[in-house]
Structure formats: structure tokens, C-alpha cells
Motif scaffolding. Structure first.
Motif, mmCIF file in Angstrom:
data_model
loop_
_atom_site.group_PDB
_atom_site.id
_atom_site.type_symbol
_atom_site.label_atom_id
_atom_site.label_comp_id
_atom_site.label_asym_id
_atom_site.label_seq_id
_atom_site.Cartn_x
_atom_site.Cartn_y
_atom_site.Cartn_z
ATOM 1 N N ASP A 71 -13.653 61.689 -78.789
ATOM 2 C CA ASP A 71 -13.149 62.424 -79.949
ATOM 3 C C ASP A 71 -12.395 63.642 -79.420
ATOM 4 O O ASP A 71 -12.903 64.357 -78.556
ATOM 5 C CB ASP A 71 -14.323 62.854 -80.835
ATOM 6 C CG ASP A 71 -13.865 63.641 -82.038
ATOM 7 O OD1 ASP A 71 -13.624 64.863 -81.877
ATOM 8 O OD2 ASP A 71 -13.748 63.067 -83.133
ATOM 9 N N ASP A 81 -16.216 58.669 -79.193
ATOM 10 C CA ASP A 81 -15.661 58.524 -80.536
ATOM 11 C C ASP A 81 -16.276 57.287 -81.199
ATOM 12 O O ASP A 81 -16.025 56.158 -80.761
ATOM 13 C CB ASP A 81 -14.144 58.371 -80.428
ATOM 14 C CG ASP A 81 -13.456 58.201 -81.774
ATOM 15 O OD1 ASP A 81 -14.154 58.212 -82.815
ATOM 16 O OD2 ASP A 81 -12.227 58.052 -81.790
ATOM 17 N N PRO A 82 -17.077 57.471 -82.253
ATOM 18 C CA PRO A 82 -17.696 56.307 -82.905
ATOM 19 C C PRO A 82 -16.682 55.267 -83.375
ATOM 20 O O PRO A 82 -16.952 54.062 -83.317
ATOM 21 C CB PRO A 82 -18.463 56.918 -84.079
ATOM 22 C CG PRO A 82 -18.717 58.339 -83.676
ATOM 23 C CD PRO A 82 -17.517 58.737 -82.868
ATOM 24 N N LYS A 83 -15.518 55.711 -83.833
ATOM 25 C CA LYS A 83 -14.509 54.756 -84.304
ATOM 26 C C LYS A 83 -14.002 53.892 -83.162
ATOM 27 O O LYS A 83 -13.814 52.678 -83.316
ATOM 28 C CB LYS A 83 -13.352 55.496 -84.972
ATOM 29 C CG LYS A 83 -13.736 56.181 -86.280
ATOM 30 C CD LYS A 83 -12.554 56.927 -86.881
ATOM 31 C CE LYS A 83 -12.958 57.630 -88.172
ATOM 32 N NZ LYS A 83 -11.822 58.429 -88.732
ATOM 33 N N ASP A 84 -13.796 54.499 -81.993
ATOM 34 C CA ASP A 84 -13.337 53.700 -80.863
ATOM 35 C C ASP A 84 -14.470 52.833 -80.319
ATOM 36 O O ASP A 84 -14.219 51.739 -79.806
ATOM 37 C CB ASP A 84 -12.784 54.579 -79.744
ATOM 38 C CG ASP A 84 -11.999 53.759 -78.723
ATOM 39 O OD1 ASP A 84 -11.050 53.061 -79.131
ATOM 40 O OD2 ASP A 84 -12.358 53.778 -77.535
ATOM 41 N N GLN A 89 -16.608 51.293 -82.217
ATOM 42 C CA GLN A 89 -16.561 50.107 -83.069
ATOM 43 C C GLN A 89 -15.421 49.189 -82.666
ATOM 44 O O GLN A 89 -15.586 47.964 -82.620
ATOM 45 C CB GLN A 89 -16.415 50.518 -84.533
ATOM 46 C CG GLN A 89 -16.457 49.344 -85.519
ATOM 47 C CD GLN A 89 -17.783 48.631 -85.503
ATOM 48 O OE1 GLN A 89 -18.806 49.185 -85.899
ATOM 49 N NE2 GLN A 89 -17.802 47.378 -85.039
ATOM 50 N N ARG A 90 -14.258 49.779 -82.341
ATOM 51 C CA ARG A 90 -13.123 48.962 -81.897
ATOM 52 C C ARG A 90 -13.470 48.210 -80.609
ATOM 53 O O ARG A 90 -13.164 47.020 -80.463
ATOM 54 C CB ARG A 90 -11.891 49.846 -81.677
ATOM 55 C CG ARG A 90 -11.206 50.296 -82.952
ATOM 56 C CD ARG A 90 -9.846 50.891 -82.670
ATOM 57 N NE ARG A 90 -9.940 52.179 -81.994
ATOM 58 C CZ ARG A 90 -9.982 53.355 -82.626
ATOM 59 N NH1 ARG A 90 -9.951 53.402 -83.947
ATOM 60 N NH2 ARG A 90 -10.036 54.484 -81.939
ATOM 61 N N ASP A 109 -15.805 45.317 -81.328
ATOM 62 C CA ASP A 109 -15.079 44.212 -81.956
ATOM 63 C C ASP A 109 -14.268 43.432 -80.925
ATOM 64 O O ASP A 109 -14.195 42.184 -80.990
ATOM 65 C CB ASP A 109 -14.152 44.751 -83.056
ATOM 66 C CG ASP A 109 -14.914 45.299 -84.253
ATOM 67 O OD1 ASP A 109 -16.108 44.972 -84.395
ATOM 68 O OD2 ASP A 109 -14.316 46.064 -85.030
ATOM 69 N N ASP A 151 -22.345 62.410 -81.889
ATOM 70 C CA ASP A 151 -22.554 62.024 -83.282
ATOM 71 C C ASP A 151 -23.537 60.850 -83.303
ATOM 72 O O ASP A 151 -23.158 59.692 -83.496
ATOM 73 C CB ASP A 151 -21.218 61.634 -83.916
ATOM 74 C CG ASP A 151 -21.328 61.399 -85.417
ATOM 75 O OD1 ASP A 151 -22.464 61.357 -85.934
ATOM 76 O OD2 ASP A 151 -20.274 61.253 -86.061
ATOM 77 N N GLU A 196 -23.870 58.189 -86.344
ATOM 78 C CA GLU A 196 -22.870 57.122 -86.387
ATOM 79 C C GLU A 196 -23.023 56.159 -85.208
ATOM 80 O O GLU A 196 -22.947 54.934 -85.381
ATOM 81 C CB GLU A 196 -21.463 57.726 -86.391
ATOM 82 C CG GLU A 196 -21.042 58.298 -87.726
ATOM 83 C CD GLU A 196 -21.054 57.252 -88.828
ATOM 84 O OE1 GLU A 196 -20.443 56.184 -88.647
ATOM 85 O OE2 GLU A 196 -21.683 57.497 -89.877
ATOM 86 N N ILE A 207 -23.938 52.151 -85.587
ATOM 87 C CA ILE A 207 -23.044 51.104 -85.097
ATOM 88 C C ILE A 207 -23.746 50.230 -84.065
ATOM 89 O O ILE A 207 -23.659 48.995 -84.107
ATOM 90 C CB ILE A 207 -21.771 51.738 -84.492
ATOM 91 C CG1 ILE A 207 -20.927 52.396 -85.596
ATOM 92 C CG2 ILE A 207 -20.940 50.702 -83.742
ATOM 93 C CD1 ILE A 207 -19.831 53.301 -85.074
#
Length: 386
Positions: free
Chosen positions: A113, A120-123, A125-126, A129, A153, A156, A160
Motif C-alpha cells: 500500500d 496491500d490487501p487488494k493486491d 487478492q489479485r 486469483d 491491515d 482484511e 481474504i
């Protein structure tokens, strides 16, 4: 600008607490070890296990030889092996990627982040996937790092990871003493590892580490793997693979003494950080600490587009500083074979971050000089740009 302090400014201070506690207390503790003769995992380490678990709010703590040992032992307890994917931070010290690789697992590097510098939690998840789509690896674990002492974080990241059948191992090697939403570090994730290297918030006088868990079976596995995979029933029957990961009694004794001033030292680190937060020019970006969290401030780190110039300027003015970390782990020679994902934030941070002096024993004279020196640099850069 304030006058340069009469004594050297320290980036880390591994010695002053010795004077605060009293050298005689260390010497008496060492004499006790010489008298009882249990030099490895003696009574000092057992007492330390109990006190660290109580401090963190966990059921179990097993001290060990280093932070890297702690990470490795936790993964061994989870039977991490070839064919497993372990998701790791890249903007950090190498150990959190090294541990799974030593066990034959595949590290999957995750970007940071830009504000917290943490995973980064969003990355994450990416990345999960992508691995699932490829279908070649077993999703096993996530190792987020509390970079510079500031908590990740976890809400999150844990959500995940658990949704994808993985456990979370917190790399708290820089963050012992930090707080995440009311919980002490090492009590948040499924398991946690910390380091007691001398420059850490709680440091010994050599290498040391610890593994924390609330699961008795995991703790027993860690203790077995810490001594070559030894069976508790038969010390000459090694029932699993293990390592030599013991903490020696002298380091245990040091840490017991250091614990007596640790809470106060954490408060002093916050004092120093608040002055930096409030008084450093906005030209310098500052690491964001999440809401309802408290960093342990293992390092105080800013980011600056003119990082290398600033570093030279500070050193010329007698202010020690360091670029942690100038190369993300995925770009380092031993790890390039796993450098399969684009990590633009990690790349950016590696070129712009700078850690400045952070010790509990920086006084106002030191801080006045550091802050004014840095602000003078900022003013000169802004005037040239105007």
C-alpha cells in the motif's frame, strides 16, 4: 538552524538502556547462568516465554534463535512444503520470503500500500486469483510484515486468507509492542513471529526470536522443530525434520532485563514520532499508521523524491540515516526466478523511502537539530522549484 548536538546522534541505540537498567543487573544475571550451567534454554528462557506470552496476550510463546528461525518454525508447524504457495511482502527484509523458500515452497510476492507501506490487501487478492487460475500450487499461507513497526491491515488480510483456506503468519519482527485495534502484536494472526535482534524495539545482545500461538498443538510442534524435530518422549528419536533454533540463556537473561523498561521505551518512541509527525515539513511524506493502531516505531520512515540527495545531506550534517529497503526482495538475485508479478509500489518505495534516527533516548536537542536540518533541506528544494 540549531547547533549540532555535542554527542553523536544514533540511528539505533542498542546501549543506553544498559545504563538505564544498570549494568550490575545484567552481570548478576549472567553470573546466575554461569552458576547453574544451563546455557541453552535454561530457566531464563522459560521465564521469558511466560512473560512474553503474558505481555502479548497469547497462550503460548516459544523463544528461538532468531526472527528467521521463528518464521521458519511456524511454517514447519504448518507443514509448508514443495508445491505450496506462500504469499509474502516484497518491500521488506528478505527473511519472510527466505523462510518458505528454505522449506521448498513458492513465494508469491505481493505489492505494498503506498500509504502504509504494508502488504496491500487488494493486491493480495489479485495474487491469489492469479495462482488459483494457473492451478499449479496449493494455497497455504500469507506472511504480512508490520513494516517499520506499523501494524498491517489484519482484518482484511485475515479475511481474504481464511476465505481461501490459508492461515496468516504475522511477521512482527519489527513491531513487537505495537497495537492493532486493542490487541498487542503477536496476538492477532493465526501465528506470529518476532525478532530480538539488537536494533529491534525489544532487542537482545545477539540474535533471538519467538513464535506466538494460541494453539497447543502448534506450540508443541514449534518446540519439537526447534530442537531437530525431537520427540518429547525420546530425545534420541527425531520424529520430524527440524532445525537448531534454541535461544541461549544469556540472551534470555538480557531480554528479561530489557522487558523492565520496555513499556517506557515504547512511550518514548511515540514521543519522538509525534515530534517528527508534527514538525517535519510536509515536503516529506510520512508512513500512515492505521486508525486505532499504534506503531512500535522500530524505524521512523519518510519518503522523499530526492531521497539520495537528502541522505547525503543528512550524513554531511552528522545525522545517520538508512534506505530500508533499496531493493524489493523479488528483484534480489536469489529471488528473481519468482519475480513474476508487477509490483510498482514496492519499486517506487525502494527509491524514495528513508529511515531517520528513532530511539527512545533521543532528547530535545537531538530532535531540534534533526528536524531543523531536514526542514532546511525541504525549504531549499521548494524555493528552487518556485
Amino acid at each position: 538552524m540549531s547547533n549540532k548536538p555535542s554527542k553523536p546522534i544514533m540511528l539505533f541505540d542498542c546501549k543506553t538502556s544498559q545504563n538505564v537498567i544498570g549494568q550490575d543487573k545484567f552481570l548478576n544475571a549472567f553470573k546466575a547462568i554461569l552458576n547453574h550451567g544451563a546455557y541453552c534454554q535454561g530457566p531464563e528462557t522459560k521465564e521469558l516465554d511466560d512473560k512474553l506470552a503474558a505481555f502479548s496476550g497469547t497462550k503460548y510463546c516459544s523463544t528461538c534463535g532468531s526472527g528467521t528461525d521463528a518464521l521458519t518454525l511456524a511454517l514447519m508447524a504448518w507443514d509448508v512444503k514443495p508445491g505450496d504457495a506462500v504469499f509474502v511482502s516484497s518491500f521488506t527484509f528478505v527473511a519472510s520470503a527466505e523462510a518458505p523458500v528454505l522449506l521448498g515452497a513458492t513465494p508469491i510476492f505481493v505489492d505494498s500500500d503506498p500509504n502504509t507501506f504494508n502488504m496491500d490487501p487488494k493486491d493480495l487478492q489479485r495474487a491469489i486469483d492469479e495462482v488459483k487460475k494457473e492451478g499449479k500450487l496449493n494455497l497455504k499461507a500469507v506472511i504480512p510484515v508490520d513494516i517499520f513497526g506499523s501494524p498491517c491491515d489484519y482484518d482484511e488480510i485475515i479475511k481474504i486468507a481464511h476465505a481461501n483456506g490459508m492461515k496468516v503468519l504475522s511477521d512482527s519482527c519489527q513491531s513487537y509492542g505495537s497495537i492493532y485495534k486493542g490487541k498487542r502484536s503477536c496476538s492477532i494472526a493465526d501465528m506470529s513471529a518476532t525478532s530480538f535482534y539488537p536494533t529491534k524495539p525489544l532487542g537482545c545482545y545477539g540474535d533471538g526470536g519467538a513464535v506466538f500461538t494460541n494453539n497447543n498443538e502448534e506450540n508443541e510442534l514449534v518446540k519439537s522443530c526447534r530442537v531437530h524435530g525431537m520427540s518429547p518422549a525420546d530425545h534420541y528419536d527425531n520424529v520430524r525434520l527440524g532445525i537448531t533454533g534454541r535461544l541461549n540463556s544469556f540472551q534470555g537473561a538480557v531480554l528479561l532485563q530489557k522487558l523492565t523498561v520496555f513499556e517506557q521505551e515504547l512511550k518514548e518512541r511515540v514521543r519522538v514520532a509525534k515530534r517528527y509527525d508534527n514538525e517535519l515539513d510536509s515536503y516529506f511524506g510520512k508512513q500512515k499508521v492505521l486508525d486505532n493502531c499504534q506503531s512500535a516505531y522500530g524505524l521512523y520512515t519518510i519518503y522523499c523524491e530526492d531521497r539520495d540527495e537528502l541522505m547525503a545531506y543528512l550524513k554531511d550534517n552528522g545525522i545517520p540515516c538508512g534506505a530500508y529497503y533499496p531493493r524489493p526482495v523479488n528483484t534480489q538475485t536469489a529471488y528473481t526466478k519468482w519475480n513474476t508479478r508487477s509490483l510498482p509500489v514496492c519499486e517506487k518505495l525502494s527509491k524514495t523511502v528513508l529511515s531517520i534516527p528513532m530511539t527512545p533516548y533521543l532528547d530535545n536537542e537531538d530532535l531540534d537539530y534533526i528536524i531543523q536540518t531536514m526542514n532546511t533541506f525541504a525549504a531549499s528544494k521548494k524555493s528552487k522549484a518556485a
